[in-house]
Design a protein around this motif. Structure first.
Motif, mmCIF file in Angstrom:
data_model
loop_
_atom_site.group_PDB
_atom_site.id
_atom_site.type_symbol
_atom_site.label_atom_id
_atom_site.label_comp_id
_atom_site.label_asym_id
_atom_site.label_seq_id
_atom_site.Cartn_x
_atom_site.Cartn_y
_atom_site.Cartn_z
ATOM 1 N N PHE A 183 17.553 69.359 19.223
ATOM 2 C CA PHE A 183 16.117 69.550 19.371
ATOM 3 C C PHE A 183 15.173 68.114 19.073
ATOM 4 O O PHE A 183 14.441 67.675 19.981
ATOM 5 C CB PHE A 183 15.168 70.543 18.662
ATOM 6 N N VAL A 184 15.449 67.597 17.962
ATOM 7 C CA VAL A 184 14.676 66.268 17.711
ATOM 8 C C VAL A 184 15.173 65.155 18.642
ATOM 9 O O VAL A 184 14.154 64.474 19.059
ATOM 10 C CB VAL A 184 15.249 65.938 16.140
ATOM 11 N N ILE A 231 23.752 68.498 6.176
ATOM 12 C CA ILE A 231 22.686 69.423 5.806
ATOM 13 C C ILE A 231 21.943 69.920 7.160
ATOM 14 O O ILE A 231 21.611 71.134 7.086
ATOM 15 C CB ILE A 231 21.535 68.910 4.925
ATOM 16 N N MET A 232 21.784 69.163 7.799
ATOM 17 C CA MET A 232 20.917 69.655 9.142
ATOM 18 C C MET A 232 21.700 70.176 10.183
ATOM 19 O O MET A 232 22.760 69.870 10.549
ATOM 20 C CB MET A 232 20.413 68.166 9.892
ATOM 21 N N PRO A 233 21.234 71.412 10.674
ATOM 22 C CA PRO A 233 21.923 72.103 11.705
ATOM 23 C C PRO A 233 22.022 71.418 13.138
ATOM 24 O O PRO A 233 21.116 70.527 13.182
ATOM 25 C CB PRO A 233 21.351 73.389 11.767
ATOM 26 N N TYR A 265 14.371 73.421 7.250
ATOM 27 C CA TYR A 265 15.551 73.410 7.240
ATOM 28 C C TYR A 265 16.153 72.629 5.754
ATOM 29 O O TYR A 265 17.029 73.039 5.019
ATOM 30 C CB TYR A 265 16.628 72.942 8.361
ATOM 31 N N LEU A 266 15.378 71.716 5.543
ATOM 32 C CA LEU A 266 15.685 70.802 4.053
ATOM 33 C C LEU A 266 15.122 71.613 3.134
ATOM 34 O O LEU A 266 16.087 72.062 1.907
ATOM 35 C CB LEU A 266 15.012 69.777 4.152
ATOM 36 N N MET A 316 14.094 77.900 14.522
ATOM 37 C CA MET A 316 14.306 77.410 16.033
ATOM 38 C C MET A 316 13.366 78.091 16.847
ATOM 39 O O MET A 316 12.666 77.369 17.670
ATOM 40 C CB MET A 316 15.798 77.644 16.500
ATOM 41 N N VAL A 330 19.313 71.849 15.290
ATOM 42 C CA VAL A 330 17.814 70.782 14.838
ATOM 43 C C VAL A 330 18.037 69.321 15.348
ATOM 44 O O VAL A 330 17.038 68.876 15.948
ATOM 45 C CB VAL A 330 17.720 71.022 13.336
ATOM 46 N N LEU A 358 10.157 71.726 11.498
ATOM 47 C CA LEU A 358 11.633 72.264 11.443
ATOM 48 C C LEU A 358 12.414 71.658 10.688
ATOM 49 O O LEU A 358 13.138 72.171 9.953
ATOM 50 C CB LEU A 358 11.965 72.224 13.132
ATOM 51 N N VAL A 359 12.384 70.355 10.519
ATOM 52 C CA VAL A 359 13.449 69.596 9.914
ATOM 53 C C VAL A 359 12.993 69.640 8.425
ATOM 54 O O VAL A 359 13.910 70.010 7.443
ATOM 55 C CB VAL A 359 13.130 67.992 10.018
ATOM 56 N N LEU A 374 8.496 69.553 15.439
ATOM 57 C CA LEU A 374 9.885 69.220 15.016
ATOM 58 C C LEU A 374 9.973 68.697 13.547
ATOM 59 O O LEU A 374 10.886 68.806 12.820
ATOM 60 C CB LEU A 374 10.251 68.035 15.855
#
Lengths: 219, 224
Positions: free
Chosen positions: B75-76, B67-69, A194-195, A170, B72, A190-191, A187
Motif C-alpha cells: 500500500f505504501v 515487522i511490517m506486513p 502496525y508498529l 488495512m 502495508v 497504518l504504518v 498510510l
C-alpha cells in the motif's frame, strides 16, 4: 501532512487495532494448541492420526492465508457451512498457525537427546511423567525461537483480514483513502499502528528467547 | 445436490485463464527472487562488515522488513509514492519493488548467517595449506556457503509465491482475482462455483509450493 486529520482518524484506527489484535491473539492461541496437539501426535507416532496431521501440516504450510480465508469464507457456505467473518478470521489464523507451530514444536521435541528420557526412566519415572515433566518443558523451551517467529508472522498475516470484510487496520486505511483521499495521513497511521502492535511483541519475543536460553540441556 | 462448480472451470478458456493468473503470481515472485539473491549477496557481505554504523543500518532495515506486513508495504509503495513523489508506478512494478525490498533483507540475513557459520578453522587450515585468500574463498568458503544457502533461498521462493496472493489487493489480476471473475461470470448458471473454483486455487498453490518445499528439505538434508 495534516495533524487535525490524523487526530480525527485516531479513534477509527484504535478500533481497528483492537479488532486485529483481538482476533490475532485468539487465532494464535488456537494455533498453539493445535500445533502442540499435532506435534505430540507426530512425536508419539500415533497411527492413522499421524497421517492426517502430516497432510494437514503440508496443505496449510504450502498455501497462502488469503486463499485459505477465501475458501472458508466464500466456498464453505456453498456446501451449507456458514461462518461469521470473525470466526473465519480466527479459524483461518488458527489453522495456518497450527501447521507452522506443529513444525516448530516437532523440531523442539526431536532436538531432545535420548539420554533425557533414558535418565528419567532410570530414575523410575513412568512414560507419562517423563513426557510431562522432562520432555515437554525441554521441547517448549527449545522451540521458543520458532514460536516467537511464528507469533510475529501470524500477527503480520492478519493484514489480509480486510478481504473477508473484517474492519481491521488495512480495511480502515483503504476505506478512509477511498472516502477522503488523505492518502499520506492514512498510510502513516497504518504504518504507525502496525508498529504499535508488532514492535512490543517482537521486543518481548527476543527477551523471552534470551530468558529461556538457560534451559538448554545436554551437550 | 447441485454441482459444486468444478465444471465451470472447463467451460471455454476458464482453466487456461486461471493458470495464466497463477503465472502472473509466479512471474512476480521469480523476478523478485532473482533480484533479491543478487542484491542479497552484496547486503549479506556488508552485514558482516566491521563498520558498526553499516551493521546498525542493515539491522534496522532488517527489523523494519521483519515487522511490517507485506500488505502495508504494498500500500505504501503503490499509493504512497503517487502522492508523495507523483510517480505513477504500475501495480506489478510496485509489487516487484516491495518483494525485492523484503527479499533482499531476508536473503542478506541468510548470507550473513551462512558466512559466520563457517568455522574459523576452515580459513586457518586453508592458509596452512598455502592457499592465498582468493583461493580460500573460491575453493573452501564459497562452496560451503552456497551449499548452506541454496535450500534456504529455495524456501524463500515458496514464501514469495505464497505472498504474491496479496497483490490482488493493489489491482493485479492474478489467480485469485481470475477465480473471482470466473465465479461472478457464472453466478446464474452455477451458483455454487465458489466452492469448486476456490478449492482448485487452493490446490494449485499447494501443487506449486509443495514440490519446491520438498526439494529444499531434500537438499538441506543432503548437504547438511
Amino acid at each position: 501532512m495534516d495533524i487535525d486529520v490524523i487526530i480525527s482518524y485516531l479513534p477509527l484506527y484504535k478500533e481497528a487495532l483492537l479488532l486485529t489484535a483481538g482476533i490475532g491473539w485468539q487465532g494464535i492461541a488456537l494455533a498453539f494448541l493445535l500445533g502442540l496437539l499435532c506435534a505430540v501426535i507426530t512425536h508419539l507416532r500415533v497411527p492413522v492420526l499421524r497421517g492426517f496431521v502430516a497432510v494437514y501440516v503440508e496443505l496449510f504450510r504450502n498455501t497462502p492465508l488469503l486463499v485459505q480465508l477465501f475458501f472458508l469464507y466464500f466456498a464453505l457456505p456453498k456446501i451449507g457451512i456458514h461462518i461469521s467473518p470473525t470466526v473465519c478470521g480466527t479459524m483461518g489464523l488458527g489453522l495456518l498457525g497450527g501447521a507452522y507451530m506443529a513444525e516448530a514444536l516437532r523440531s523442539g521435541l526431536e532436538a531432545i537427546p535420548a539420554i533425557q528420557s533414558e535418565s528419567a526412566q532410570s530414575l523410575g519415572m513412568t512414560g507419562m511423567q517423563t513426557f510431562r515433566h522432562i520432555i515437554l518443558p525441554e521441547a517448549l523451551s527449545s522451540s521458543v525461537p520458532g514460536i516467537v517467529a511464528n507469533v510475529v508472522f501470524l500477527l503480520k498475516e492478519t493484514s489480509v483480514f480486510s478481504t473477508i470484510s473484517l474492519m481491521d487496520l488495512m480495511f480502515t486505511a483503504k476505506d478512509l483513502i477511498g472516502m477522503y483521499a488523505k492518502t499520506i495521513e492514512c498510510l502513516t497511521l497504518l504504518v504507525v499502528f502496525y508498529l504499535i502492535m508488532l514492535l512490543p511483541v517482537s521486543v518481548l519475543g527476543s527477551l523471552v528467547e534470551r530468558r529461556v536460553r538457560h534451559a538448554e540441556f545436554g551437550d | 445436490m447441485q454441482s459444486l462448480g468444478i465444471d465451470v472451470l472447463f467451460k471455454g478458456t476458464n482453466f487456461i485463464r486461471l493458470l495464466g493468473g497463477l503465472w502472473v503470481a509466479v512471474r512476480i515472485s521469480l523476478i523478485s527472487v532473482a533480484l533479491s539473491i543478487l542484491l542479497g549477496l552484496v547486503v549479506g557481505v556488508l552485514m558482516t562488515s566491521r563498520s558498526k554504523i553499516l551493521r546498525a543500518l542493515f539491522r534496522i532495515y532488517l527489523e523494519i522488513v521483519r515487522i511490517m506486513p507485506q500488505m502495508v508495504l504494498l500500500f505504501v509503495v503503490y499509493f504512497g509514492t503517487t502522492r508523495v513523489f507523483g510517480w505513477n508506478l504500475a501495480a506489478e512494478t510496485s509489487a516487484v519493488i516491495v518483494f525485492t525490498f523484503w527479499g533482499v533483507a531476508e536473503m542478506g540475513d541468510l548470507v550473513r548467517g551462512a558466512l559466520i557459520s563457517i568455522p574459523k578453522i576452515q580459513y586457518e587450515s586453508a592458509e596452512a595449506l598455502g592457499l592465498v585468500p582468493t583461493q580460500t574463498y573460491r575453493y573452501v568458503i564459497l562452496p560451503q556457503t552456497v551449499r548452506r544457502l541454496i535450500p534456504l533461498s529455495i524456501n524463500l521462493v515458496t514464501r514469495m509465491i505464497k505472498t504474491t496472493s496479496l497483490v490482488m489487493m493493489i489491482g493485479i489480476v492474478e489467480v485469485l482475482k481470475v477465480a473471482q471473475q470466473i465465479i461472478e461470470a457464472n453466478r446464474r448458471v452455477s451458483p455454487n462455483a465458489a466452492f469448486g473454483v476456490f478449492a482448485v486455487v487452493f490446490l494449485l498453490y499447494f501443487l506449486i509450493c509443495w514440490p519446491i518445499g520438498r526439494l529444499a528439505a531434500y537438499l538441506e538434508k543432503r548437504w547438511a
